[in-house]
Design a protein around this motif. Structure first.
Motif, PDB file in Angstrom:
ATOM      1  N   PHE A 117      -8.115 -71.482  51.534  1.00 54.28           N
ATOM      2  CA  PHE A 117      -7.959 -71.876  52.886  1.00 54.28           C
ATOM      3  C   PHE A 117      -9.169 -71.060  53.769  1.00 54.28           C
ATOM      4  CE2 PHE A 117      -6.696 -72.459  57.255  1.00 54.28           C
ATOM      5  CZ  PHE A 117      -6.205 -73.620  57.472  1.00 54.28           C
ATOM      6  N   ASN A 118     -10.370 -71.605  54.114  1.00 54.90           N
ATOM      7  CA  ASN A 118     -11.365 -70.775  54.666  1.00 54.90           C
ATOM      8  C   ASN A 118     -11.728 -69.736  53.796  1.00 54.90           C
ATOM      9  OD1 ASN A 118     -11.432 -72.934  56.606  1.00 54.90           O
ATOM     10  ND2 ASN A 118     -11.211 -71.604  58.301  1.00 54.90           N
ATOM     11  N   GLY A 119     -11.692 -69.601  52.568  1.00 53.79           N
ATOM     12  CA  GLY A 119     -11.861 -68.544  51.770  1.00 53.79           C
ATOM     13  C   GLY A 119     -10.736 -67.706  51.332  1.00 53.79           C
ATOM     14  N   LEU A 120      -9.580 -67.880  52.065  1.00 54.73           N
ATOM     15  CA  LEU A 120      -8.527 -67.043  52.019  1.00 54.73           C
ATOM     16  C   LEU A 120      -7.463 -67.839  50.677  1.00 54.73           C
ATOM     17  CD1 LEU A 120      -6.814 -66.351  55.202  1.00 54.73           C
ATOM     18  CD2 LEU A 120      -8.169 -64.910  53.886  1.00 54.73           C
ATOM     19  N   ARG A 121      -7.088 -67.012  49.653  1.00 52.74           N
ATOM     20  CA  ARG A 121      -6.112 -67.740  48.558  1.00 52.74           C
ATOM     21  C   ARG A 121      -4.641 -67.752  49.170  1.00 52.74           C
ATOM     22  NH1 ARG A 121      -6.089 -68.609  43.291  1.00 52.74           N
ATOM     23  NH2 ARG A 121      -4.223 -68.193  42.234  1.00 52.74           N
ATOM     24  N   LEU A 122      -3.979 -68.777  49.354  1.00 50.29           N
ATOM     25  CA  LEU A 122      -2.709 -69.333  49.988  1.00 50.29           C
ATOM     26  C   LEU A 122      -2.162 -70.148  49.161  1.00 50.29           C
ATOM     27  CD1 LEU A 122      -4.015 -69.688  53.711  1.00 50.29           C
ATOM     28  CD2 LEU A 122      -3.041 -67.716  52.720  1.00 50.29           C
ATOM     29  N   GLU A 123      -0.748 -70.223  49.439  1.00 49.39           N
ATOM     30  CA  GLU A 123       0.234 -71.324  48.700  1.00 49.39           C
ATOM     31  C   GLU A 123       0.333 -72.369  49.702  1.00 49.39           C
ATOM     32  OE1 GLU A 123       3.727 -70.823  45.569  1.00 49.39           O
ATOM     33  OE2 GLU A 123       4.373 -70.498  47.462  1.00 49.39           O
ATOM     34  N   MET A 124       0.162 -73.445  49.210  1.00 48.70           N
ATOM     35  CA  MET A 124       0.557 -74.703  49.884  1.00 48.70           C
ATOM     36  C   MET A 124       1.805 -75.479  49.286  1.00 48.70           C
ATOM     37  SD  MET A 124      -1.178 -78.179  50.858  1.00 48.70           S
ATOM     38  CE  MET A 124      -1.361 -78.718  49.097  1.00 48.70           C
ATOM     39  N   THR A 125       2.742 -75.623  50.112  1.00 56.59           N
ATOM     40  CA  THR A 125       3.929 -76.569  49.729  1.00 56.59           C
ATOM     41  C   THR A 125       3.638 -78.110  50.247  1.00 56.59           C
ATOM     42  OG1 THR A 125       5.488 -74.670  49.857  1.00 56.59           O
ATOM     43  CG2 THR A 125       6.377 -76.908  50.011  1.00 56.59           C
ATOM     44  N   VAL A 126       4.012 -79.040  49.497  1.00 54.12           N
ATOM     45  CA  VAL A 126       3.885 -80.428  49.793  1.00 54.12           C
ATOM     46  C   VAL A 126       5.183 -80.943  49.714  1.00 54.12           C
ATOM     47  CG1 VAL A 126       2.859 -82.579  49.433  1.00 54.12           C
ATOM     48  CG2 VAL A 126       1.483 -80.365  48.979  1.00 54.12           C
ATOM     49  N   SER A 127       5.692 -81.827  50.505  1.00 53.81           N
ATOM     50  CA  SER A 127       7.052 -82.291  50.489  1.00 53.81           C
ATOM     51  C   SER A 127       7.338 -83.524  51.171  1.00 53.81           C
ATOM     52  CB  SER A 127       8.211 -81.139  50.776  1.00 53.81           C
ATOM     53  OG  SER A 127       8.094 -80.752  52.081  1.00 53.81           O
ATOM     54  N   ARG A 128       8.346 -84.121  50.907  1.00 50.98           N
ATOM     55  CA  ARG A 128       8.775 -85.332  51.598  1.00 50.98           C
ATOM     56  C   ARG A 128      10.082 -84.983  52.283  1.00 50.98           C
ATOM     57  NH1 ARG A 128       8.482 -89.954  47.191  1.00 50.98           N
ATOM     58  NH2 ARG A 128       9.758 -88.668  46.027  1.00 50.98           N
ATOM     59  N   ILE A 129      10.245 -85.513  53.494  1.00 49.53           N
ATOM     60  CA  ILE A 129      11.338 -85.393  54.302  1.00 49.53           C
ATOM     61  C   ILE A 129      11.697 -86.648  54.732  1.00 49.53           C
ATOM     62  CG2 ILE A 129      12.288 -84.350  56.649  1.00 49.53           C
ATOM     63  CD1 ILE A 129       9.828 -82.285  56.487  1.00 49.53           C
ATOM     64  N   LEU A 130      13.034 -86.766  54.599  1.00 50.84           N
ATOM     65  CA  LEU A 130      13.686 -88.276  54.987  1.00 50.84           C
ATOM     66  C   LEU A 130      13.916 -88.783  56.474  1.00 50.84           C
ATOM     67  CD1 LEU A 130      16.308 -88.411  52.032  1.00 50.84           C
ATOM     68  CD2 LEU A 130      13.911 -89.254  52.230  1.00 50.84           C
ATOM     69  N   THR A 131      14.213 -87.587  57.284  1.00 54.64           N
ATOM     70  CA  THR A 131      13.953 -87.793  58.756  1.00 54.64           C
ATOM     71  C   THR A 131      13.034 -88.365  59.274  1.00 54.64           C
ATOM     72  OG1 THR A 131      15.096 -85.551  59.022  1.00 54.64           O
ATOM     73  CG2 THR A 131      14.477 -86.789  60.897  1.00 54.64           C
ATOM     74  N   PRO A 132      13.276 -89.715  59.943  1.00 56.31           N
ATOM     75  CA  PRO A 132      12.135 -90.355  60.600  1.00 56.31           C
ATOM     76  C   PRO A 132      11.162 -89.662  61.364  1.00 56.31           C
ATOM     77  CG  PRO A 132      14.356 -91.574  60.712  1.00 56.31           C
ATOM     78  CD  PRO A 132      14.777 -90.178  60.341  1.00 56.31           C
ATOM     79  N   PHE A 133       9.712 -90.171  61.346  1.00 54.38           N
ATOM     80  CA  PHE A 133       8.690 -89.376  61.965  1.00 54.38           C
ATOM     81  C   PHE A 133       8.960 -89.356  63.256  1.00 54.38           C
ATOM     82  CE2 PHE A 133       4.611 -89.404  63.947  1.00 54.38           C
ATOM     83  CZ  PHE A 133       3.986 -88.108  63.378  1.00 54.38           C
ATOM     84  N   ASP A 134       9.460 -90.308  64.205  1.00 51.37           N
ATOM     85  CA  ASP A 134       9.557 -90.171  65.544  1.00 51.37           C
ATOM     86  C   ASP A 134      10.902 -89.009  65.822  1.00 51.37           C
ATOM     87  OD1 ASP A 134       7.337 -91.845  66.231  1.00 51.37           O
ATOM     88  OD2 ASP A 134       8.819 -93.428  66.366  1.00 51.37           O
ATOM     89  N   GLU A 135      11.907 -88.939  65.177  1.00 52.24           N
ATOM     90  CA  GLU A 135      12.885 -87.907  65.414  1.00 52.24           C
ATOM     91  C   GLU A 135      12.378 -86.726  65.015  1.00 52.24           C
ATOM     92  OE1 GLU A 135      17.514 -87.192  63.664  1.00 52.24           O
ATOM     93  OE2 GLU A 135      16.587 -89.324  63.326  1.00 52.24           O
ATOM     94  N   LEU A 136      11.599 -86.443  63.895  1.00 50.98           N
ATOM     95  CA  LEU A 136      11.070 -85.295  63.818  1.00 50.98           C
ATOM     96  C   LEU A 136      10.278 -84.738  64.976  1.00 50.98           C
ATOM     97  CD1 LEU A 136       9.892 -85.119  59.939  1.00 50.98           C
ATOM     98  CD2 LEU A 136      11.691 -83.775  60.959  1.00 50.98           C
ATOM     99  N   ALA A 137       9.499 -85.713  65.382  1.00 49.81           N
ATOM    100  CA  ALA A 137       8.531 -85.368  66.570  1.00 49.81           C
ATOM    101  C   ALA A 137       9.310 -85.049  67.703  1.00 49.81           C
ATOM    102  CB  ALA A 137       7.547 -86.605  66.904  1.00 49.81           C
ATOM    103  N   ARG A 138      10.500 -85.569  68.186  1.00 46.90           N
ATOM    104  CA  ARG A 138      11.248 -85.142  69.315  1.00 46.90           C
ATOM    105  C   ARG A 138      12.061 -83.779  69.177  1.00 46.90           C
ATOM    106  NH1 ARG A 138      12.514 -90.853  68.883  1.00 46.90           N
ATOM    107  NH2 ARG A 138      14.246 -90.376  67.628  1.00 46.90           N
TER     108      ARG A 138
END
Length: 235
Positions: A58-79
């Motif tokens: 990430f911009n040259g930095l070595r990092l760990e990324m987590t990718v996942s799926r969240i079941l809570t609806p998007f609009d509810e997460l936003a709120r």
């Protein structure tokens, strides 16, 4: 536009996510050292699926990324997030949420949450970075060329696949013009647009492109103010 975005997400999820299911529970990172709750602790009871971890630069930095799926609806997460975070920590643009949440110990938790459509899990990308990020060391040749005047902001190289993501600002021109120009360059080098968003009749701001011979995809997106991002990967 939504059709192209959905295809890109499907390709990402197919290659990146497994089928396990677990629950996000409130927790704190580094208790006792002044650190604050991580974002997962702000979403009590939300189910999360298929966590996948990948090393990246990430911009040259070595990092760990987590990718996942969240079941809570998007609009509810936003709120939920809007009620818990400071306004400057949360940015919503259509079906995406960007979170920059300071953890209080010199690190920032960065989330990209993507709405995959009604009834579908939210796709969540997470990295933890230092508060001050270095500038991108260079713009990769594997991404489309930067538009005139554009300044790189983020460059991410995914370790396992070599896929690339880059974002920029200060590009000269309106989003529709920038898409037409970039689409023309991609077509000239063998890429085929999936949705034809760059046509004058549609006047879109982003599109998905396919390089079928080499099994590659390219996602191109622009926004007002000279902001844009590119993603190139294999499928």
């Amino acid at each position: 536009m939504k059709r192209a975005a959905g295809l890109l997400l499907l390709l990402l999820l197919t290659s990146a996510l497994r089928a396990e299911v677990f629950t996000l529970r409130p927790h704190r990172n580094g208790a006792g050292n002044g650190a604050v709750a991580e974002i997962s602790g702000l979403l009590p009871g939300a189910e999360q699926r298929g966590e996948h971890r990948e090393m990246l630069r990430f911009n040259g930095l070595r990092l760990e990324m987590t990718v996942s799926r969240i079941l809570t609806p998007f609009d509810e997460l936003a709120r939920l997030l809007a009620g818990q975070l400071k306004p400057e920590e949360l940015t919503r643009s259509g079906g995406t949420l960007r979170v920059n949440h300071p953890l209080g110990d010199g690190r920032v938790e960065r989330y990209l949450l993507i709405d995959s459509g009604p009834g579908k899990p939210v796709t969540a990308f997470r990295v933890v970075t230092p508060e001050k990020l270095p500038k991108p060391p260079h713009w990769p040749s594997g991404l489309p060329r930067l538009p005139l005047g554009a300044e790189p902001v983020q460059v991410i190289e995914f370790g396992r696949t070599g896929n690339l993501y880059g974002s920029f600002r200060a590009a000269s021109g309106e989003p529709e013009e920038l898409l037409r120009s970039t689409a023309a360059e991609l077509r000239a080098t063998g890429w085929t647009p999936a949705a034809g968003e760059a046509s004058p009749e549609i006047g879109g701001r982003g599109d998905l492109f396919l390089d079928i011979a080499n099994r590659r995809i390219a996602w191109v997106s622009f926004a007002p103010g000279g902001i844009g991002s590119f993603y190139v990967g294999t499928y």
